[in-house]
Scaffold this motif. Structure first.
Motif, mmCIF file in Angstrom:
data_model
loop_
_atom_site.group_PDB
_atom_site.id
_atom_site.type_symbol
_atom_site.label_atom_id
_atom_site.label_comp_id
_atom_site.label_asym_id
_atom_site.label_seq_id
_atom_site.Cartn_x
_atom_site.Cartn_y
_atom_site.Cartn_z
ATOM 1 N N LEU A 185 0.855 -1.178 0.000
ATOM 2 C CA LEU A 185 0.000 0.000 0.000
ATOM 3 C C LEU A 185 0.896 1.235 0.000
ATOM 4 O O LEU A 185 1.990 1.216 0.568
ATOM 5 C CB LEU A 185 -0.921 0.010 1.222
ATOM 6 N N THR A 186 0.435 2.308 -0.631
ATOM 7 C CA THR A 186 1.268 3.502 -0.735
ATOM 8 C C THR A 186 0.515 4.752 -0.292
ATOM 9 O O THR A 186 -0.705 4.848 -0.421
ATOM 10 C CB THR A 186 1.754 3.725 -2.185
ATOM 11 N N VAL A 187 1.285 5.693 0.240
ATOM 12 C CA VAL A 187 0.809 7.047 0.503
ATOM 13 C C VAL A 187 1.856 8.006 -0.045
ATOM 14 O O VAL A 187 2.987 7.612 -0.326
ATOM 15 C CB VAL A 187 0.585 7.322 2.005
ATOM 16 N N VAL A 188 1.486 9.265 -0.204
ATOM 17 C CA VAL A 188 2.393 10.255 -0.779
ATOM 18 C C VAL A 188 2.752 11.282 0.284
ATOM 19 O O VAL A 188 1.864 11.874 0.910
ATOM 20 C CB VAL A 188 1.738 10.959 -1.987
ATOM 21 N N ASP A 189 4.065 11.465 0.507
ATOM 22 C CA ASP A 189 4.461 12.485 1.477
ATOM 23 C C ASP A 189 4.111 13.871 0.922
ATOM 24 O O ASP A 189 3.931 14.055 -0.277
ATOM 25 C CB ASP A 189 5.945 12.382 1.847
ATOM 26 N N GLN A 190 3.984 14.824 1.799
ATOM 27 C CA GLN A 190 3.538 16.185 1.516
ATOM 28 C C GLN A 190 2.040 16.262 1.220
ATOM 29 O O GLN A 190 1.449 17.331 1.323
ATOM 30 C CB GLN A 190 4.331 16.838 0.374
ATOM 31 N N VAL A 191 1.433 15.153 0.827
ATOM 32 C CA VAL A 191 -0.025 15.098 0.722
ATOM 33 C C VAL A 191 -0.608 14.801 2.100
ATOM 34 O O VAL A 191 -1.620 15.372 2.508
ATOM 35 C CB VAL A 191 -0.473 14.044 -0.307
ATOM 36 N N LEU A 192 0.063 13.887 2.832
ATOM 37 C CA LEU A 192 -0.306 13.588 4.212
ATOM 38 C C LEU A 192 0.756 14.140 5.155
ATOM 39 O O LEU A 192 1.939 14.163 4.824
ATOM 40 C CB LEU A 192 -0.413 12.072 4.423
ATOM 41 N N ASP A 193 0.343 14.556 6.338
ATOM 42 C CA ASP A 193 1.323 14.975 7.332
ATOM 43 C C ASP A 193 1.847 13.745 8.064
ATOM 44 O O ASP A 193 1.365 12.611 7.877
ATOM 45 C CB ASP A 193 0.744 16.002 8.304
ATOM 46 N N GLU A 194 2.849 13.954 8.916
ATOM 47 C CA GLU A 194 3.518 12.834 9.568
ATOM 48 C C GLU A 194 2.568 12.051 10.468
ATOM 49 O O GLU A 194 2.663 10.816 10.566
ATOM 50 C CB GLU A 194 4.714 13.340 10.377
ATOM 51 N N THR A 195 1.637 12.743 11.121
ATOM 52 C CA THR A 195 0.674 12.055 11.985
ATOM 53 C C THR A 195 -0.178 11.081 11.181
ATOM 54 O O THR A 195 -0.399 9.926 11.598
ATOM 55 C CB THR A 195 -0.237 13.078 12.692
ATOM 56 N N ASP A 196 -0.664 11.505 10.015
ATOM 57 C CA ASP A 196 -1.476 10.639 9.174
ATOM 58 C C ASP A 196 -0.658 9.485 8.600
ATOM 59 O O ASP A 196 -1.159 8.360 8.467
ATOM 60 C CB ASP A 196 -2.108 11.438 8.042
ATOM 61 N N ILE A 197 0.591 9.757 8.253
ATOM 62 C CA ILE A 197 1.450 8.688 7.738
ATOM 63 C C ILE A 197 1.663 7.618 8.807
ATOM 64 O O ILE A 197 1.603 6.415 8.533
ATOM 65 C CB ILE A 197 2.792 9.263 7.240
ATOM 66 N N GLN A 198 1.899 8.048 10.037
ATOM 67 C CA GLN A 198 2.048 7.087 11.125
ATOM 68 C C GLN A 198 0.763 6.293 11.351
ATOM 69 O O GLN A 198 0.801 5.087 11.631
ATOM 70 C CB GLN A 198 2.465 7.817 12.402
#
Length: 218
Positions: A185-198
């Motif tokens: 699964l992938t997410v894009v940095d700068q689209v999500l903040d660090e809290t959401d990525i975690q």
């Protein structure tokens, strides 16, 4: 372009890619449709201004024979992985996608294959679709997670299926593990903040799935 290579944010024909850099392996991307079931706020479809010779917009959907013809012309000795990914969602053509994957394995038995997808094909076809990629025709699938919750997911992707899309992609990912060696699964940095990525990382751990954070491409 039906087949292309990517370098520094540019989409190049294989010939142009090799002209610029004749050394080393690279990915070959296969672009088979403009259609997509999402309208993501960060999608390059809307953000990139491309000259015609570098555009991934297809004037028409290519036929199976046209796609096979493009694949037959590929410089396979320079290709490390073949990826179905363009400006559209490849599973919108699920009627031909498995056959094309089989064709690649036929003409290049050792070639690694990957599908980049939004993971919503079960909703598009109203059935379970992971089994379509059985029998070793697909080595890896990369699924756009985009957010840690359904609410945030719908804000980002604007999926045409609405409520239920988030759970459907997670179910698709888990089902793919039965048929595909690598499921990410992938997410894009700068689209999500660090809290959401975690939060996405925790969700993937709970589901037994792997997460990759992709760099945002301006």
């Amino acid at each position: 372009m039906i087949i292309y290579m990517a370098e520094h944010g540019q989409y190049l024909s294989p010939q142009e890619s090799l002209r610029r850099n004749p050394l080393g392996k690279r990915n070959l991307y296969v672009n088979i449709t403009n259609r997509c079931t999402c309208d993501c706020i960060f999608c390059e479809r809307h953000l990139k201004k491309l000259p015609p010779k570098m555009s991934l917009w297809l004037e028409k959907e290519p036929s199976v024979d046209e796609i096979k013809g493009a694949l037959n012309s590929a410089p396979w000795q320079y290709i490390g992985e073949t990826v179905f990914c363009g400006f559209g969602e490849p599973t919108m053509r699920l009627d031909i996608l498995p056959a094309l994957l089989r064709y690649i394995k036929k003409i290049q038995p050792q070639m690694k294959t990957r599908l980049n997808t939004n993971g919503l094909s079960d909703l598009a076809y109203d059935r379970s679709t992971a089994e379509d990629f059985a029998d070793g025709i697909l080595d890896a699938v990369s699924i756009s997670l985009n957010a840690p919750t359904e609410e945030e997911y719908l804000k980002v992707t604007r999926s045409r299926f609405g409520t239920g899309s988030f759970d459907a992609l997670l179910h698709f990912a888990q089902q793919c593990k039965r048929y595909v060696k690598s499921v990410t699964l992938t997410v894009v940095d700068q689209v999500l903040d660090e809290t959401d990525i975690q939060a996405c990382q925790r969700l993937c751990q709970e589901k037994g799935l792997k997460l990759r954070v992709r760099p945002y491409e301006p």
